[in-house]
Design a protein around this motif. Structure first.
Motif, mmCIF file in Angstrom:
data_model
loop_
_atom_site.group_PDB
_atom_site.id
_atom_site.type_symbol
_atom_site.label_atom_id
_atom_site.label_comp_id
_atom_site.label_asym_id
_atom_site.label_seq_id
_atom_site.Cartn_x
_atom_site.Cartn_y
_atom_site.Cartn_z
ATOM 1 N N VAL A 57 0.838 -1.208 0.000
ATOM 2 C CA VAL A 57 0.000 0.000 0.000
ATOM 3 C C VAL A 57 0.870 1.253 0.000
ATOM 4 N N ALA A 58 1.942 1.229 0.800
ATOM 5 C CA ALA A 58 2.798 2.407 0.954
ATOM 6 C C ALA A 58 3.734 2.622 -0.229
ATOM 7 N N GLY A 59 3.885 1.631 -1.087
ATOM 8 C CA GLY A 59 4.832 1.759 -2.197
ATOM 9 C C GLY A 59 6.264 1.901 -1.734
ATOM 10 N N ILE A 60 6.611 1.157 -0.668
ATOM 11 C CA ILE A 60 7.901 1.403 -0.020
ATOM 12 C C ILE A 60 9.075 0.999 -0.906
ATOM 13 N N ARG A 61 8.928 -0.071 -1.673
ATOM 14 C CA ARG A 61 10.063 -0.485 -2.514
ATOM 15 C C ARG A 61 10.283 0.498 -3.662
ATOM 16 N N HIS A 62 9.211 1.032 -4.201
ATOM 17 C CA HIS A 62 9.370 2.056 -5.240
ATOM 18 C C HIS A 62 10.033 3.304 -4.659
ATOM 19 N N SER A 63 9.646 3.682 -3.430
ATOM 20 C CA SER A 63 10.254 4.855 -2.802
ATOM 21 C C SER A 63 11.745 4.636 -2.561
ATOM 22 N N PHE A 64 12.111 3.421 -2.144
ATOM 23 C CA PHE A 64 13.527 3.116 -1.927
ATOM 24 C C PHE A 64 14.298 3.217 -3.236
ATOM 25 N N ALA A 65 13.728 2.659 -4.305
ATOM 26 C CA ALA A 65 14.396 2.734 -5.612
ATOM 27 C C ALA A 65 14.536 4.180 -6.073
ATOM 28 N N ALA A 66 13.502 5.005 -5.811
ATOM 29 C CA ALA A 66 13.581 6.416 -6.198
ATOM 30 C C ALA A 66 14.669 7.138 -5.409
ATOM 31 N N LEU A 67 14.772 6.827 -4.112
ATOM 32 C CA LEU A 67 15.822 7.441 -3.297
ATOM 33 C C LEU A 67 17.200 7.031 -3.794
ATOM 34 N N ALA A 68 17.357 5.771 -4.163
ATOM 35 C CA ALA A 68 18.642 5.306 -4.698
ATOM 36 C C ALA A 68 18.981 6.017 -6.004
ATOM 37 N N ALA A 69 17.964 6.292 -6.830
ATOM 38 C CA ALA A 69 18.210 7.010 -8.084
ATOM 39 C C ALA A 69 18.685 8.433 -7.813
ATOM 40 N N VAL A 70 18.105 9.090 -6.799
ATOM 41 C CA VAL A 70 18.557 10.434 -6.439
ATOM 42 C C VAL A 70 19.984 10.368 -5.906
ATOM 43 N N GLN A 71 20.302 9.348 -5.124
ATOM 44 C CA GLN A 71 21.655 9.233 -4.573
ATOM 45 C C GLN A 71 22.699 9.107 -5.679
ATOM 46 N N ARG A 72 22.350 8.386 -6.743
ATOM 47 C CA ARG A 72 23.321 8.247 -7.837
ATOM 48 C C ARG A 72 23.613 9.594 -8.483
ATOM 49 N N ARG A 73 22.640 10.488 -8.495
ATOM 50 C CA ARG A 73 22.838 11.809 -9.073
ATOM 51 C C ARG A 73 23.528 12.764 -8.113
ATOM 52 N N ASP A 74 23.215 12.671 -6.812
ATOM 53 C CA ASP A 74 23.738 13.634 -5.831
ATOM 54 C C ASP A 74 23.987 12.908 -4.506
ATOM 55 N N PRO A 75 25.051 12.113 -4.423
ATOM 56 C CA PRO A 75 25.270 11.302 -3.218
ATOM 57 C C PRO A 75 25.473 12.139 -1.959
ATOM 58 N N GLY A 76 26.116 13.303 -2.074
ATOM 59 C CA GLY A 76 26.370 14.120 -0.899
ATOM 60 C C GLY A 76 25.092 14.624 -0.267
ATOM 61 N N ALA A 77 24.169 15.123 -1.081
ATOM 62 C CA ALA A 77 22.915 15.647 -0.552
ATOM 63 C C ALA A 77 22.089 14.549 0.108
#
Length: 590
Positions: free
Chosen positions: A56-76
């Motif tokens: 219901v929460a879409g937690i795995r999609h959220s984790f994948a989205a966070l990982a995608a942001v990390q690849r672009r801006d790991p420091g932030a």
């Protein structure tokens, strides 16, 4: 998602001082690693125990989205993950997953969906487009470290789609209102955040949104605190600036003095009531930064073993504390003492008393800590380093009356703690009562032990401390209150006899408390001030059970009072054995 860190030499011993930026960088890196482990644990536990809520929460999609942001801006992303808002949420989520069947007003999927809010906040800060589900709580979407969006959703809990696009879009439209986390800019930016839904980790009520006009007051106080650090505490300036990311305003709730807290689950956040002065704010920041340093160090290298065993006396608390709590307090107040050691000569007599009392508390706390078996090898090394730093604290120049009052405050605190929490062995009580009633020489009391298995009274300052601070700061006003018989009205929890104790009239204090006890008073506060005054009048306080073990004498008193026969006041008779140049055995032989 990965993070690495290396422990530099001297990291443990540096906690005894202000430290430096390299140490804080290592501790923050450790928090990133901790958060990644927590995220992995959350995903695993969701799969094992709450797959439907996770779906219901879409937690795995959220984790994948966070990982995608990390690849672009790991420091932030690392900075956001290590910060207090995400730390508070991760710990809360893990607790709920550990007890999935426990009752809760909020559905589990709402907490799991908050990972989408984390990913959305990271995306906004990194200028990356993602689309995730975020929880809506009573029409509000909270994005950690950014703020709250208000939307038209009447349900108590719902989900919304956040992004993609700028500005923030929820279900494809801008929010009805946006309440950003304010930033106190000068000279080092710190968030003022009352918006996050997971500040419950402090266990204290967080204020509603601070009005904009009041934010300026916080900014000025913080700016003045930075100036104090820059002028007289440059090492602490570096450490505090690198450690404090967020101030969380608390509801003062009518309490005396300032209120502050930190949490092992929210590194970098200092929860506090509105600062009363820049120097008090500065001391608070140093205090809470010490907690952060110890929490973060313990995450990297365990300092103590968790145990359900004995609890220990802490000179700063009314309640018994675990070794971890005592260690935290010692490190935190060492920082406070170091701060006031440079401030009290120009900050007034109240600050002088604060410093003198804190140094005495540190010496007591360190002595007890050194005997705690729960410390690890690293914890033992840390305690040794803290001891070296405590020994270096200066005490030259303190006024004689301030030294005396500081000593009496710490003695009264310890006596009060013993009376509330230490339960004497029945055989000890019986032996004392028997010797006392028979007029026999009383055996010297065994050395007091500062541990107990009893829990109870909450923490907080003693009313006696408030009266003592007023006495050293404005003795004329306190004298006027005494003349009017209004000491207890102005300082609830105290009375005129407490003032006699603080002014050094120990004979008067002892006589009044003896009369009160003979009249039936059994309150711990009465016995504690009698113990302190009596100890001051004793030739050798270690020989007097009343000075060394007040809880033992009070426990024996009912039997003695009932069986005393012709002795008008057996407690006064006991007290007389140890004063006026006599000792227990000498007075009993006469």
């Amino acid at each position: 998602m990965t993070a690495t860190h290396v422990l530099p030499p001297g990291l443990v011993s540096s906690i005894g001082g202000a430290g430096d930026r390299s140490e804080i960088d290592v501790l923050w890196a450790g928090q990133v690693s901790k958060r990644l482990v927590q995220l992995r644990a959350i995903l695993d536990l969701v799969q094992q125990r709450a797959p439907d809520a996770g779906e219901v929460a879409g937690i795995r999609h959220s984790f994948a989205a966070l990982a995608a942001v990390q690849r672009r801006d790991p420091g932030a992303v690392s900075r956001l993950l290590s910060g207090p808002q995400v730390g508070a949420w991760a710990a809360d989520c893990l607790r709920r997953l550990a007890r999935p069947a426990s009752a809760s007003a909020t559905p589990l999927w709402v907490h799991l969906a908050h990972l989408g809010s984390v990913a959305a906040a990271a995306a906004v800060q990194s200028d990356v487009d993602i689309e995730v589900l975020v929880p809506v709580r009573a029409g509000v979407v909270a994005l950690p470290a950014l703020g709250c969006a208000v939307v038209e959703r009447p349900e108590p809990w719902a989900l919304a789609t956040c992004g993609p696009g700028r500005p923030i879009l929820l279900d494809g439209a801008p929010p009805r209102d946006w309440q950003p986390v304010r930033v106190l800019p000068a000279p080092m930016p710190v968030m003022l955040d009352e918006t996050d839904p997971y500040w419950r980790c402090f266990g204290l009520p967080v204020r509603e949104r601070v009005p904009d006009a009041e934010v300026e007051l916080w900014r000025r106080q913080l700016e003045a605190a930075w100036a104090i650090l820059a002028e007289r505490h440059p090492s602490w300036l570096t450490t505090v600036a690198a450690s404090v990311r967020c101030l969380v305003p608390l509801d003062r709730g009518g309490r005396f003095g300032g209120l502050s807290a930190s949490s092992a689950n929210a590194p970098g956040a200092v929860a506090l009531s509105e600062p009363s002065s820049p120097d008090r704010l500065t001391a608070t920041l140093v205090h809470e930064v010490q907690h952060f340093r110890l929490y973060a160090l313990h995450d990297l290298v365990p300092l103590y073993r968790t145990s359900a065993g004995d609890l220990w006396y802490s000179p700063w608390r009314k309640d018994p504390r675990s070794p971890s709590g005592l260690l935290q307090a010692t490190a935190a107040f060492l920082g406070v003492a170091d701060f006031w050691s440079r401030e009290w000569p120009t900050a007034g007599r109240g600050a002088e008393l604060t410093y003198a009392r804190t140094v005495r508390q540190l010496r007591i706390g360190h002595r007890i800590l050194a005997g705690c078996p729960e410390l690890t090898r690293t914890g033992t090394a840390l305690v040794a380093a803290l001891g070296v730093a405590i020994d270096r604290l200066p005490d030259a120049g303190l006024a004689d009356d301030v030294r005396r009052i500081a000593a009496d405050l710490t003695a009264q605190h310890r006596a009060l703690w013993r009376l509330r929490h230490v339960v004497p062995e029945p055989a000890e009580v019986s032996a004392l009562a028997t010797e006392w009633l028979r007029g026999e020489p009383i055996s010297p009391p065994p050395a007091p032990v500062d541990r107990t298995t009893v829990t109870g009274a909450p923490g907080g300052d003693s009313p006696l401390l408030r009266l003592a601070t007023a006495l050293v700061e404005d003795p004329d006003s306190v004298a006027a209150l005494a003349d009017a018989g209004e000491v207890g009205l102005r300082y609830p929890g105290t009375d005129a006899t407490d003032l006699s104790l603080l002014t050094g009239d120990y004979a008067e204090t002892q006589a009044t408390r003896l009369a009160q006890i003979a009249g039936g008073a059994m309150a711990a506060e009465v016995w504690a001030s009698l113990s302190v005054a009596h100890g001051r009048l004793c030739v050798d306080p270690s020989l007097s059970p009343l000075a060394a073990r007040p809880e033992l004498v009070r426990a024996a008193w009912p039997a003695v009072a009932n069986g005393a026969g012709a002795v008008r006041n057996p407690l006064a008779e006991l007290v007389s054995r140890y004063v006026g140049g006599t000792s227990t055995s000498d007075s009993m032989r006469r």
